[in-house]
Design a protein around this motif. Structure first.
Motif, PDB file in Angstrom:
ATOM      1  N   LEU A  16      37.795  29.883  37.665  1.00 40.49           N
ATOM      2  CA  LEU A  16      37.222  31.072  38.305  1.00 40.49           C
ATOM      3  C   LEU A  16      38.246  32.205  38.378  1.00 40.49           C
ATOM      4  CD1 LEU A  16      34.595  32.036  39.675  1.00 40.49           C
ATOM      5  CD2 LEU A  16      35.608  31.375  41.865  1.00 40.49           C
ATOM      6  N   GLU A  17      37.831  33.369  37.885  1.00 40.44           N
ATOM      7  CA  GLU A  17      38.686  34.552  37.906  1.00 40.44           C
ATOM      8  C   GLU A  17      38.184  35.611  38.885  1.00 40.44           C
ATOM      9  OE1 GLU A  17      38.762  35.918  33.900  1.00 40.44           O
ATOM     10  OE2 GLU A  17      39.823  34.151  33.133  1.00 40.44           O
ATOM     11  N   GLU A  18      36.874  35.685  39.077  1.00 38.64           N
ATOM     12  CA  GLU A  18      36.313  36.716  39.947  1.00 38.64           C
ATOM     13  C   GLU A  18      35.229  36.111  40.831  1.00 38.64           C
ATOM     14  OE1 GLU A  18      34.953  40.043  37.692  1.00 38.64           O
ATOM     15  OE2 GLU A  18      36.654  39.980  36.309  1.00 38.64           O
ATOM     16  N   LEU A  19      35.390  36.322  42.136  1.00 38.02           N
ATOM     17  CA  LEU A  19      34.378  35.913  43.102  1.00 38.02           C
ATOM     18  C   LEU A  19      34.018  37.155  43.906  1.00 38.02           C
ATOM     19  CD1 LEU A  19      32.636  33.809  44.507  1.00 38.02           C
ATOM     20  CD2 LEU A  19      34.596  33.263  45.974  1.00 38.02           C
ATOM     21  N   MET A  20      32.826  37.686  43.636  1.00 43.77           N
ATOM     22  CA  MET A  20      32.416  38.945  44.240  1.00 43.77           C
ATOM     23  C   MET A  20      31.126  38.736  45.033  1.00 43.77           C
ATOM     24  SD  MET A  20      33.532  41.607  41.260  1.00 43.77           S
ATOM     25  CE  MET A  20      33.000  40.560  39.926  1.00 43.77           C
ATOM     26  N   MET A  33      41.451  36.061  40.239  1.00 45.17           N
ATOM     27  CA  MET A  33      42.070  37.377  40.116  1.00 45.17           C
ATOM     28  C   MET A  33      41.437  38.414  41.047  1.00 45.17           C
ATOM     29  SD  MET A  33      42.306  37.388  35.947  1.00 45.17           S
ATOM     30  CE  MET A  33      43.105  38.973  35.851  1.00 45.17           C
ATOM     31  N   GLN A  34      40.156  38.253  41.332  1.00 45.15           N
ATOM     32  CA  GLN A  34      39.480  39.188  42.223  1.00 45.15           C
ATOM     33  C   GLN A  34      38.707  38.428  43.286  1.00 45.15           C
ATOM     34  OE1 GLN A  34      37.523  42.725  41.076  1.00 45.15           O
ATOM     35  NE2 GLN A  34      38.223  42.642  38.967  1.00 45.15           N
ATOM     36  N   LEU A  35      38.918  38.813  44.540  1.00 40.50           N
ATOM     37  CA  LEU A  35      38.186  38.243  45.663  1.00 40.50           C
ATOM     38  C   LEU A  35      37.632  39.408  46.476  1.00 40.50           C
ATOM     39  CD1 LEU A  35      37.289  35.826  47.340  1.00 40.50           C
ATOM     40  CD2 LEU A  35      39.509  35.896  48.507  1.00 40.50           C
ATOM     41  N   GLN A  36      36.332  39.627  46.353  1.00 36.54           N
ATOM     42  CA  GLN A  36      35.687  40.755  47.024  1.00 36.54           C
ATOM     43  C   GLN A  36      34.632  40.223  47.991  1.00 36.54           C
ATOM     44  OE1 GLN A  36      34.450  44.008  44.559  1.00 36.54           O
ATOM     45  NE2 GLN A  36      36.054  43.652  43.047  1.00 36.54           N
ATOM     46  N   LEU A  37      34.944  40.367  49.280  1.00 37.61           N
ATOM     47  CA  LEU A  37      34.094  39.821  50.342  1.00 37.61           C
ATOM     48  C   LEU A  37      33.647  40.913  51.308  1.00 37.61           C
ATOM     49  CD1 LEU A  37      36.348  36.730  51.203  1.00 37.61           C
ATOM     50  CD2 LEU A  37      34.504  36.848  49.520  1.00 37.61           C
ATOM     51  N   ASP A  38      33.843  42.162  50.966  1.00 38.87           N
ATOM     52  CA  ASP A  38      33.610  43.257  51.897  1.00 38.87           C
ATOM     53  C   ASP A  38      32.140  43.417  52.272  1.00 38.87           C
ATOM     54  OD1 ASP A  38      32.587  45.499  49.756  1.00 38.87           O
ATOM     55  OD2 ASP A  38      34.234  44.316  48.951  1.00 38.87           O
ATOM     56  N   THR A  39      31.919  44.038  53.428  1.00 45.63           N
ATOM     57  CA  THR A  39      30.600  44.364  53.958  1.00 45.63           C
ATOM     58  C   THR A  39      29.749  43.109  54.121  1.00 45.63           C
ATOM     59  OG1 THR A  39      30.822  46.390  52.624  1.00 45.63           O
ATOM     60  CG2 THR A  39      28.769  46.092  53.819  1.00 45.63           C
ATOM     61  N   ASN A  40      30.242  42.214  54.946  1.00 44.84           N
ATOM     62  CA  ASN A  40      29.511  41.016  55.328  1.00 44.84           C
ATOM     63  C   ASN A  40      29.703  40.796  56.834  1.00 44.84           C
ATOM     64  OD1 ASN A  40      28.210  39.463  52.984  1.00 44.84           O
ATOM     65  ND2 ASN A  40      30.188  40.011  52.102  1.00 44.84           N
ATOM     66  N   GLN A  41      29.509  39.561  57.270  1.00 43.61           N
ATOM     67  CA  GLN A  41      29.678  39.211  58.687  1.00 43.61           C
ATOM     68  C   GLN A  41      30.742  38.122  58.825  1.00 43.61           C
ATOM     69  OE1 GLN A  41      27.846  40.852  61.055  1.00 43.61           O
ATOM     70  NE2 GLN A  41      26.961  42.053  59.392  1.00 43.61           N
ATOM     71  N   ILE A  42      31.697  38.101  57.934  1.00 41.22           N
ATOM     72  CA  ILE A  42      32.709  37.038  57.898  1.00 41.22           C
ATOM     73  C   ILE A  42      33.660  37.208  59.075  1.00 41.22           C
ATOM     74  CG2 ILE A  42      34.560  36.024  56.525  1.00 41.22           C
ATOM     75  CD1 ILE A  42      33.080  37.080  54.046  1.00 41.22           C
ATOM     76  N   GLN A 102      47.666  34.711  40.941  1.00 40.80           N
ATOM     77  CA  GLN A 102      47.041  35.580  39.946  1.00 40.80           C
ATOM     78  C   GLN A 102      46.162  36.651  40.598  1.00 40.80           C
ATOM     79  OE1 GLN A 102      47.794  35.154  36.621  1.00 40.80           O
ATOM     80  NE2 GLN A 102      49.171  33.589  37.443  1.00 40.80           N
ATOM     81  N   LEU A 103      46.010  36.590  41.921  1.00 44.86           N
ATOM     82  CA  LEU A 103      45.098  37.497  42.612  1.00 44.86           C
ATOM     83  C   LEU A 103      45.586  38.939  42.507  1.00 44.86           C
ATOM     84  CD1 LEU A 103      42.497  37.290  44.362  1.00 44.86           C
ATOM     85  CD2 LEU A 103      43.978  37.412  46.371  1.00 44.86           C
ATOM     86  N   THR A 104      44.704  39.819  42.004  1.00 47.39           N
ATOM     87  CA  THR A 104      45.046  41.234  41.894  1.00 47.39           C
ATOM     88  C   THR A 104      44.287  42.093  42.898  1.00 47.39           C
ATOM     89  OG1 THR A 104      43.358  41.585  40.183  1.00 47.39           O
ATOM     90  CG2 THR A 104      45.577  41.035  39.443  1.00 47.39           C
ATOM     91  N   ILE A 105      43.071  41.691  43.245  1.00 47.16           N
ATOM     92  CA  ILE A 105      42.229  42.471  44.150  1.00 47.16           C
ATOM     93  C   ILE A 105      41.769  41.585  45.299  1.00 47.16           C
ATOM     94  CG2 ILE A 105      40.195  43.957  44.335  1.00 47.16           C
ATOM     95  CD1 ILE A 105      42.299  44.870  42.264  1.00 47.16           C
ATOM     96  N   PHE A 106      42.002  42.059  46.540  1.00 43.57           N
ATOM     97  CA  PHE A 106      41.519  41.348  47.716  1.00 43.57           C
ATOM     98  C   PHE A 106      40.863  42.363  48.643  1.00 43.57           C
ATOM     99  CE2 PHE A 106      42.788  38.983  51.844  1.00 43.57           C
ATOM    100  CZ  PHE A 106      41.510  38.446  51.944  1.00 43.57           C
ATOM    101  N   PHE A 107      39.531  42.352  48.658  1.00 47.38           N
ATOM    102  CA  PHE A 107      38.757  43.243  49.503  1.00 47.38           C
ATOM    103  C   PHE A 107      37.979  42.426  50.525  1.00 47.38           C
ATOM    104  CE2 PHE A 107      38.170  46.714  46.026  1.00 47.38           C
ATOM    105  CZ  PHE A 107      39.499  47.079  46.177  1.00 47.38           C
ATOM    106  N   SER A 141      35.135  45.289  39.519  1.00 47.45           N
ATOM    107  CA  SER A 141      34.806  44.260  38.578  1.00 47.45           C
ATOM    108  C   SER A 141      36.040  43.834  37.841  1.00 47.45           C
ATOM    109  CB  SER A 141      33.808  44.695  37.616  1.00 47.45           C
ATOM    110  OG  SER A 141      33.186  45.395  37.433  1.00 47.45           O
ATOM    111  N   SER A 142      35.821  43.132  36.766  1.00 51.26           N
ATOM    112  CA  SER A 142      36.915  42.416  36.133  1.00 51.26           C
ATOM    113  C   SER A 142      38.091  43.298  35.801  1.00 51.26           C
ATOM    114  CB  SER A 142      36.393  41.780  34.861  1.00 51.26           C
ATOM    115  OG  SER A 142      37.402  41.189  34.151  1.00 51.26           O
ATOM    116  N   SER A 143      39.272  42.794  36.104  1.00 48.61           N
ATOM    117  CA  SER A 143      40.461  43.496  35.665  1.00 48.61           C
ATOM    118  C   SER A 143      40.636  43.347  34.172  1.00 48.61           C
ATOM    119  CB  SER A 143      41.683  42.944  36.395  1.00 48.61           C
ATOM    120  OG  SER A 143      41.758  41.560  36.239  1.00 48.61           O
ATOM    121  N   ASN A 144      40.029  42.320  33.613  1.00 50.16           N
ATOM    122  CA  ASN A 144      39.919  42.223  32.163  1.00 50.16           C
ATOM    123  C   ASN A 144      38.511  42.666  31.813  1.00 50.16           C
ATOM    124  OD1 ASN A 144      42.483  40.991  31.884  1.00 50.16           O
ATOM    125  ND2 ASN A 144      41.594  39.062  32.549  1.00 50.16           N
ATOM    126  N   PRO A 145      38.340  43.933  31.370  1.00 48.87           N
ATOM    127  CA  PRO A 145      37.000  44.481  31.212  1.00 48.87           C
ATOM    128  C   PRO A 145      36.117  43.594  30.361  1.00 48.87           C
ATOM    129  CG  PRO A 145      38.658  46.183  30.924  1.00 48.87           C
ATOM    130  CD  PRO A 145      39.378  44.889  31.006  1.00 48.87           C
TER     131      PRO A 145
END
Length: 1051
Positions: A355-359, A380-389, A402-407, A1042-1046
């Motif tokens: 897994l590289e991207e979990l959005m 590489m990408q973990l985007q969890l924004d705008t939820n109730q976490i 390897q994580l580049t984006i953490f939102f 989205s993906s850092s590797n387009p």
């Protein structure tokens, strides 16, 4: 050629003579047969040569690649791009990426043995001739990426041997011919990116050999997907993206055991995702995003061991994310954003080692972030924004190297930011804004050498900013606003030379502003407002030549305003209100030529207002000098601020009259209360509507009462005679007015009659003028149907050129109709069944018709047609919800529905003013190659755009960069439209913030202009600016959404 004659033989017996005669005849006929075959072959070869030469020489600029196409050489087998059989017949024509600009060969049927016809990327024009169906040996037809028009010939259905049919990326119209279902050997069908219409042909379900269907990008393909498609059991790729296909996904797709890619995104699908898709065991890519799918995510999908990319964002999906998703061991990308998923994040996601991207952004997900995610070491990408976490951020996140984006912004996270986050050595962007995080900033966070953006707005973070911040040389944007951060601003900020956005507002910072911050010469935005900073304003700030916004309001800063601030030629907002600044306003501020808002309120400034300030023609938002100790009169040069909206001079010691303000025609808010002004008010509408609270506290102003405030003629015995004359003049004026009123009533009556006649003509009643109608598309409605919709209740907008109506026609179709404002008879000539104008005049009607009628591009709204009579002119367009016909035809639909390559080409066209294949581009280069050869310099811009302001030019060049990413030669290296939209948001981010301030300032103060003064005049400006500037704007960080590797998704 003379026929050969038999030789004369010596006479012998009759039997012998008969025998020899028979022998000679056999030889004669055998020779004749061979000669006939040879003659036919030579003739066929000659026809192929002549056909090729006559076709290629119609090109206006023939490439040197065709130099060996010689009319003296009767053997085309030696020519470039040509392949022949062993008998010398042309079997293949293969021309790719060579500029031809000639029509499709009309005599293609002369090539009887042709097997492969490939002409792609050559600007081939015209229509595909029906005779193409006579080339029965054809195996491959590939004419993609050209400018072909017209329909697909049904005769292609006769080609029983055809295996590849690639007509994509043209301008083909009409329906997909059902006769294609007779091409029983067809394997690849590429029709994407055209203007095809109608339903998906059921007959294609008969093609058992079919492996690839790509029909996406035809925005008018509609109807449901036929169940029969499930019979194509060799199908590997199905692309129907960016169409209007509707209904549910057929359950029969479960029979497609070889299916590898199912791509039906940006369409109108509804219903649930069929669980039968779990039987497609070869499935690698499932792209169903941007539809209206409902229901839950089927657990059966979790059986797909080869599934790599699951993209179902922006649907109406609900329910929990199945825990079994961890069984899809090959998953690399999961994007479930913009749905209504609930429940918690499955712990089994940690089992997905690939897994590289979990959005999961913008859902209703609750629970905590599972520590098991740390096992997904390729993430590489973990985007969890705008939820109730809720809950803390697990320390184990630090194991994701390897994580580049953490939102995770806009959630309910608690606890401190884990120091282990410094273990994410690849991090580029972190946004944890709008949570309930506490504790101090981990110093190790600033050891991350790739970190460019750190946003922690609106939390409860306390403690000092660690001096280690200076180690993070890669930082571009740092926003720590609205926390509880204490201590001084570290001088190490001066080491961050890449920083362009620094927001530390709304904290508890103390001490002086370090001089070293002036080393951040790339800063465009510096906000230190609402702290407790002291000391003087550092003059070193004047070295920030790119600074656009400087806000240091509501602190305890003292001393004078440095005159060197006049060097800030890029600044458009300078906000220093609510401090303890003293001495005079430096005249050198008048050199800040880009300034739009200047707020120096609530200080201790003295002296007069320097007239140099009024040389800033762009000062159009606000000038707030209230709550100071300013003296003297208002300089007459203030008349130069003709665009100014808000002026606040209240609570000073200013004097003199207010006549210099009479020319400020754009004012929406003025406060001059509590000064020493005298005399009268300028006699205009604005001053007559001005609230008394905006004038109070000026003892010499309007001293004879409000009623005499606008008169400057004192009532004395010496002018009584003049007064009587004035009354007589008024009486005469009244009589004249009465006469004019009577004449006006007559005129109004006549005008109403004319309008009624005109309205009657529009709906077909009364003495109507005949209507002329010119359609630019194939239309299924009449002028009469359109006219019935032109009523007030259907008005959706008014602009400088006309009124726009939403017209719902009898067939259910919705269009937009612009009714242009009327012109005089001398301006417009629409007779003789044509749209025209008189000599020397070009009105908006003919301009739009000539411009929009020639545009045919999938990313520009369609111009449907025009109609007119003697009084009225109408333009008809596709209806764009929430749009505006001040944008129709000129503004592209910048959404994620656009194909990324096509979109890139359109952007290049708009910015350069050139077509993809343009005669003004030297060497016959394509626009992409030409731009790259120019090394992306500003000279590639359309000359009409080069005169725009510098900041706009910079934005255009940034947009150039995005466009070039879109047209990358390698499809795998192109961004998705989701990436593109995010990058464009990033470019627009600074301007959006500025525009938001403008809107809030103008609208709020306009609404409040009748209210009483409360809390100091600077409070409103400051409050508005704070509201704008302290919002997270985390959306701008979606550059990484989205993906850092387009990645590329199929149509």
């Amino acid at each position: 050629m003379p026929m050969p004659m038999p030789m004369t033989m010596p006479r012998q017996s009759s039997n012998s003579q008969d025998h020899h005669h028979h022998h000679h005849c056999n030889h004669y006929y055998h020779f004749l047969f061979i000669f006939t075959l040879l003659f036919s072959a030579v003739s066929a070869a000659n026809i192929e040569v002549l056909t090729l030469l006559s076709w290629i020489h119609t090109s206006p600029s023939l490439s040197s690649s065709f130099s060996n196409w010689n009319s003296l050489d009767l053997n085309p087998c030696n020519w470039s791009f040509i392949t022949c059989s062993s008998k010398g017949f042309v079997t293949e024509i293969n021309i790719q990426s060579v500029h031809l600009a000639i029509p499709f060969p009309s005599n293609i049927s002369f090539f009887l043995y042709l097997q492969k016809f490939i002409i792609s990327g050559a600007n081939l024009t015209g229509t595909i001739p029906p005779t193409l169906g006579d080339c029965t040996s054809l195996l491959v037809i590939e004419v993609s990426s050209n400018s072909l028009t017209g329909s697909i010939p049904a005769s292609i259905g006769k080609l029983q041997n055809l295996q590849n049919l690639k007509l994509n990326s043209n301008q083909l119209t009409g329906k997909i011919p059902p006769e294609l279902g007779n091409c029983t050997n067809l394997k690849n069908l590429f029709l994407f990116d055209n203007y095809l219409t109608g339903n998906f042909p059921v007959e294609l379900g008969k093609l058992s050999s079919l492996e690839v269907i790509r029909i996406g990008g035809n925005k008018d393909i509609s109807g449901s997907i036929p169940d029969e498609l499930g019979n194509c059991q060799n199908l590997k790729v199905l692309g129907l993206a960016d169409t209007r296909v509707s209904g549910s996904i057929p359950a029969s797709f479960g029979r497609l055991g070889k299916l590898q890619s199912l791509s039906i995104y940006t369409a109108m699908l509804s219903g649930e995702i069929p669980p039968e898709l779990g039987n497609c065991t070869e499935l690698v890519d499932l792209f169903l995003y941007e539809n209206s799918l409902s229901g839950s995510l089927p657990r059966e999908l979790c059986q797909l061991q080869k599934l790599e990319r699951l993209l179902v964002w922006q649907n109406n999906l609900v329910g929990i994310i199945p825990e079994e998703i961890g069984n899809c061991k090959s998953l690399r990308i999961i994007d479930l954003s913009l749905n209504s998923f609930s429940g918690s994040i499955p712990r089994s996601c940690g089992n997905l080692s690939q897994l590289e991207e979990l959005m999961l952004s913008s859902n209703n997900i609750s629970g905590s972030i599972p520590s098991d995610l740390s096992n997904a070491t390729n993430l590489m990408q973990l985007q969890l924004d705008t939820n109730q976490i809720s809950g803390p951020i697990p320390q184990e996140i630090g194991l994701l190297t390897q994580l580049t984006i953490f939102f995770a912004w806009q959630n309910k996270l608690e606890g401190s930011i884990p120091s282990a986050l410094s273990g994410c050595i690849s991090l580029q962007a972190v946004d944890l804004s709008h949570n309930s995080l506490t504790g101090s900033l981990p110093p190790g966070l600033f050891q991350l050498q790739n970190l460019t953006k750190l946003l922690l707005i609106s939390n409860g973070i306390s403690g000092p900013i660690p001096p280690e911040v200076g180690n993070c040389k890669s930082l571009v944007r740092l926003r720590l606003a609205n926390n509880r951060i204490r201590g001084q601003i570290p001088k190490e900020f001066g080491d961050l030379t890449s920083l362009n956005f620094l927001d530390l507002s709304g904290n508890c910072l103390t001490g002086p502003v370090p001089d070293e911050i002036g080393n951040c010469t790339g800063l465009q935005m510096l906000n230190l407002s609402n702290n407790t900073l002291g000391g003087n304003l550092p003059s070193s700030l004047s070295s920030m030549s790119r600074l656009e916004v400087l806000d240091m309001s509501t602190n305890r800063l003292g001393g004078s305003i440095p005159g060197s601030f006049g060097k800030l030629t890029s600044i458009n907002r300078l906000i220093l209100g609510g401090n303890m600044l003293s001495e005079s306003i430096p005249p050198l501020l008048g050199q800040c030529s880009s300034l739009q808002l200047l707020d120096l309120s609530s200080n201790s400034l003295s002296g007069s207002i320097p007239y140099e300030l009024f040389n800033i023609e762009g000062l159009d938002i606000a000038l707030n000098l209230s709550l100071n100790e300013l003296t003297g009169a208002i300089p007459p040069q203030i008349s130069g601020l003709s665009k100014l909206s808000i002026l606040d001079l209240s609570h000073n010691k200013l004097e003199g009259d207010l006549m210099p303000l009479s020319s400020l025609e754009n004012l929406v808010s003025l406060n001059i209360s509590f000064n020493n002004f005298t005399g009268y008010l300028p006699d205009n509408k604005f001053f007559r509507q001005l609230s008394a609270t905006d004038l109070e506290g000026n003892q010499g102003l309007c001293s004879q009462g409000r009623n005499s405030c606008f008169s400057n003629i004192p009532r004395t015995p010496n002018n009584l005679k003049h007064s009587r004359r004035l009354r007589l003049a008024i009486a005469l004026l009244g009589a004249v007015t009465l006469a004019m009123a009577i004449l006006g009533a007559v005129a109004v009556f006549r005008a109403q009659k004319i309008i009624k006649d005109d309205n009657d003509s529009e709906i077909g009643g009364g003495h109507s003028y005949s209507w002329q109608f010119t359609p630019f598309q194939k239309l299924n409605f009449s002028v009469e149907q359109v006219l019935k919709c032109l009523v007030e209740t259907n008005v959706i907008g008014k602009g400088c050129s006309g009124i726009v109506y939403r017209a719902e026609l009898e067939n259910g179709e919705i269009i937009a109709v612009k009714k242009l404002w009327p012109t005089t008879a001398a301006e417009c000539n629409c007779h003789n069944n044509r749209v025209g104008v008189n000599r020397g005049f070009r009105d908006s009607f003919s301009t739009e018709v000539s411009t929009l009628g020639s545009i045919r591009h999938k990313n520009i709204v369609r111009f449907l047609g025009c109609c007119w009579n003697q009084n009225t002119r109408l333009l008809m367009y596709d209806y764009m919800p929430n749009g505006s016909l001040s944008k129709y035809g000129y503004m592209m639909k910048i959404t994620e529905k656009s194909d990324v390559y096509s979109y890139g080409i359109v952007v290049l066209e708009v910015l350069t003013g050139k077509q993809p294949i343009d005669p003004t581009i030297p060497d016959g280069l394509h626009i992409v190659d030409w731009v790259r050869r120019k090394r992306y310099g500003a000279e590639v811009l359309d000359p009409s755009l080069r005169t725009r302001p510098e900041f706009e030019t910079e934005e255009m060049m940034q947009t150039f960069g995005v466009a070039l990413l879109c047209v990358n030669p390698s499809p795998d290296d192109r961004p998705t439209m989701k990436d593109v939209a995010a990058m464009l948001k990033e470019i627009r981010h600074q301007r959006e913030e500025s525009a938001k301030v403008d809107m809030l300032l103008k609208e709020t103060l306009k609404n409040n202009e009748q209210q009483s003064y409360n809390g100091g005049p600077s409070a409103t400006v400051q409050q508005i600016y704070s509201r704008s500037n302290n919002s997270s704007f985390s959306a701008s960080s979606l550059l990484y959404s989205s993906s850092s590797n387009p990645r590329t998704t199929l149509k």
